[in-house]
Design an enzyme around this catalytic site. Structure first.
Site, PDB file in Angstrom:
ATOM      1  N   ASN A 100      -2.299   0.142   6.558  1.00  0.00           N
ATOM      2  CA  ASN A 100      -1.674  -0.944   7.341  1.00  0.00           C
ATOM      3  C   ASN A 100      -0.842  -1.966   6.279  1.00  0.00           C
ATOM      4  OD1 ASN A 100      -3.721  -1.767   5.445  1.00  0.00           O
ATOM      5  ND2 ASN A 100      -4.642  -3.340   6.766  1.00  0.00           N
ATOM      6  N   LYS A 128       0.881  -1.219  -0.107  1.00  0.00           N
ATOM      7  CA  LYS A 128       0.080  -0.034  -0.042  1.00  0.00           C
ATOM      8  C   LYS A 128       0.939   1.245  -0.058  1.00  0.00           C
ATOM      9  CE  LYS A 128      -4.046  -2.222   2.332  1.00  0.00           C
ATOM     10  NZ  LYS A 128      -5.000  -2.212   3.099  1.00  0.00           N
ATOM     11  N   HIS A 175      -2.082  -5.443   1.364  1.00  0.00           N
ATOM     12  CA  HIS A 175      -3.427  -6.250   1.467  1.00  0.00           C
ATOM     13  C   HIS A 175      -3.087  -7.573   0.884  1.00  0.00           C
ATOM     14  CE1 HIS A 175      -7.418  -7.367   0.025  1.00  0.00           C
ATOM     15  NE2 HIS A 175      -6.850  -7.818  -0.970  1.00  0.00           N
ATOM     16  N   GLU A 203      -9.301 -10.906  -7.664  1.00  0.00           N
ATOM     17  CA  GLU A 203      -8.489  -9.704  -7.372  1.00  0.00           C
ATOM     18  C   GLU A 203      -7.420  -9.780  -8.518  1.00  0.00           C
ATOM     19  OE1 GLU A 203      -9.145  -9.094  -2.632  1.00  0.00           O
ATOM     20  OE2 GLU A 203      -7.305  -9.901  -3.236  1.00  0.00           O
ATOM     21  N   TYR A 209     -12.363  -2.526  -4.123  1.00  0.00           N
ATOM     22  CA  TYR A 209     -12.824  -2.752  -2.766  1.00  0.00           C
ATOM     23  C   TYR A 209     -14.273  -2.791  -2.758  1.00  0.00           C
ATOM     24  CZ  TYR A 209      -8.397  -2.456  -0.342  1.00  0.00           C
ATOM     25  OH  TYR A 209      -7.032  -2.756   0.099  1.00  0.00           O
TER      26      TYR A 209
HETATM   27  P1  CMP Z   1      -7.389  -4.652   3.357  1.00  0.00           P
HETATM   28  O1  CMP Z   1      -6.979  -6.016   3.628  1.00  0.00           O
HETATM   29  O2  CMP Z   1      -6.881  -4.199   2.282  1.00  0.00           O
HETATM   30  O3  CMP Z   1      -8.924  -4.913   3.192  1.00  0.00           O
HETATM   31  C1  CMP Z   1      -9.764  -3.674   3.381  1.00  0.00           C
HETATM   32  C2  CMP Z   1      -9.121  -2.597   4.349  1.00  0.00           C
HETATM   33  O4  CMP Z   1     -10.081  -1.633   4.871  1.00  0.00           O
HETATM   34  C3  CMP Z   1      -8.366  -3.169   5.358  1.00  0.00           C
HETATM   35  O5  CMP Z   1      -7.389  -3.884   4.788  1.00  0.00           O
HETATM   36  C4  CMP Z   1      -7.981  -1.865   6.157  1.00  0.00           C
HETATM   37  O6  CMP Z   1      -6.977  -1.203   5.682  1.00  0.00           O
HETATM   38  C5  CMP Z   1      -9.412  -1.027   5.905  1.00  0.00           C
HETATM   39  N1  CMP Z   1     -10.295  -0.728   6.782  1.00  0.00           N
HETATM   40  C6  CMP Z   1     -10.299   0.611   7.674  1.00  0.00           C
HETATM   41  N2  CMP Z   1     -11.176   0.148   8.739  1.00  0.00           N
HETATM   42  C7  CMP Z   1     -11.506  -1.127   8.640  1.00  0.00           C
HETATM   43  C8  CMP Z   1     -12.462  -1.985   9.630  1.00  0.00           C
HETATM   44  N3  CMP Z   1     -12.982  -1.254  10.714  1.00  0.00           N
HETATM   45  N4  CMP Z   1     -12.469  -3.148   9.499  1.00  0.00           N
HETATM   46  C9  CMP Z   1     -11.603  -3.738   8.446  1.00  0.00           C
HETATM   47  N5  CMP Z   1     -10.848  -3.206   7.442  1.00  0.00           N
HETATM   48  C10 CMP Z   1     -10.716  -1.745   7.732  1.00  0.00           C
END
Ligand code: CMP
Length: 140
Positions: free
Chosen positions: A113, A10, A116, A127, A50
């Protein structure tokens, strides 16, 4: 079974100069990078990727963040690649991520974070096809 999974490094981790460190963890764990490219996603690109989260309260922020800078999208292949990648990443929220995981070491927040990874075989197939054509994937 040998599986494929979609990985995204990311914008936060790209900005931190951590592409090599993160890909190195995948390789050290026996995963193979069989496709990769750097992309600057538009809000629409991120929103389409997403789409499953469209109704969630964090959708807008997620799409804004994912289009805030370049990302590295890759296809990883290996034995049990989907779960292996998820184990390497750690919990979605870095506060909950086990020590030594990518998110524990590189993530700043639940939005920023670092990585992904696909969560199932069905998701992985979809994906991968979102970002890559067959000609861009180089399996052994
Ligand atoms: P990712 O695995 O990329 O999938 C969706 C993303 O939404 C997740 O990582 C997080 O970075 C983001 N996100 C933000 N808030 C939440 C939440 N409450 N629960 C899950 N994903 C979240």
């Amino acid at each position: 079974a040998v599986e494929r999974t979609l990985s995204i490094i990311k914008p936060d981790a790209v900005q931190k100069n951590a592409i090599g460190a993160i890909l190195g963890r995948f390789e050290a764990a026996g995963l193979r990078v069989i496709a990769t490219k750097m992309l600057y996603l538009s809000q629409e690109d991120a929103g389409g990727f997403y789409a499953v989260h469209k109704a969630r309260p964090f959708y807008g922020e997620l799409c804004a963040f994912m289009s805030s800078g370049p990302v590295l999208v890759s296809v990883l292949e290996g034995e049990g690649a989907i779960l292996k990648n998820r184990d390497l990443m750690g919990a979605t929220n870095p506060k909950d991520a086990a020590p030594g995981t990518i998110r524990a070491d590189f993530a700043d927040s639940i939005d920023a974070n670092a990585v992904h990874g696909s969560d199932s075989a069905e998701t992985a197939a979809w994906e991968i096809s979102y970002f890559f054509s067959q000609r861009e994937i180089f399996s052994r």
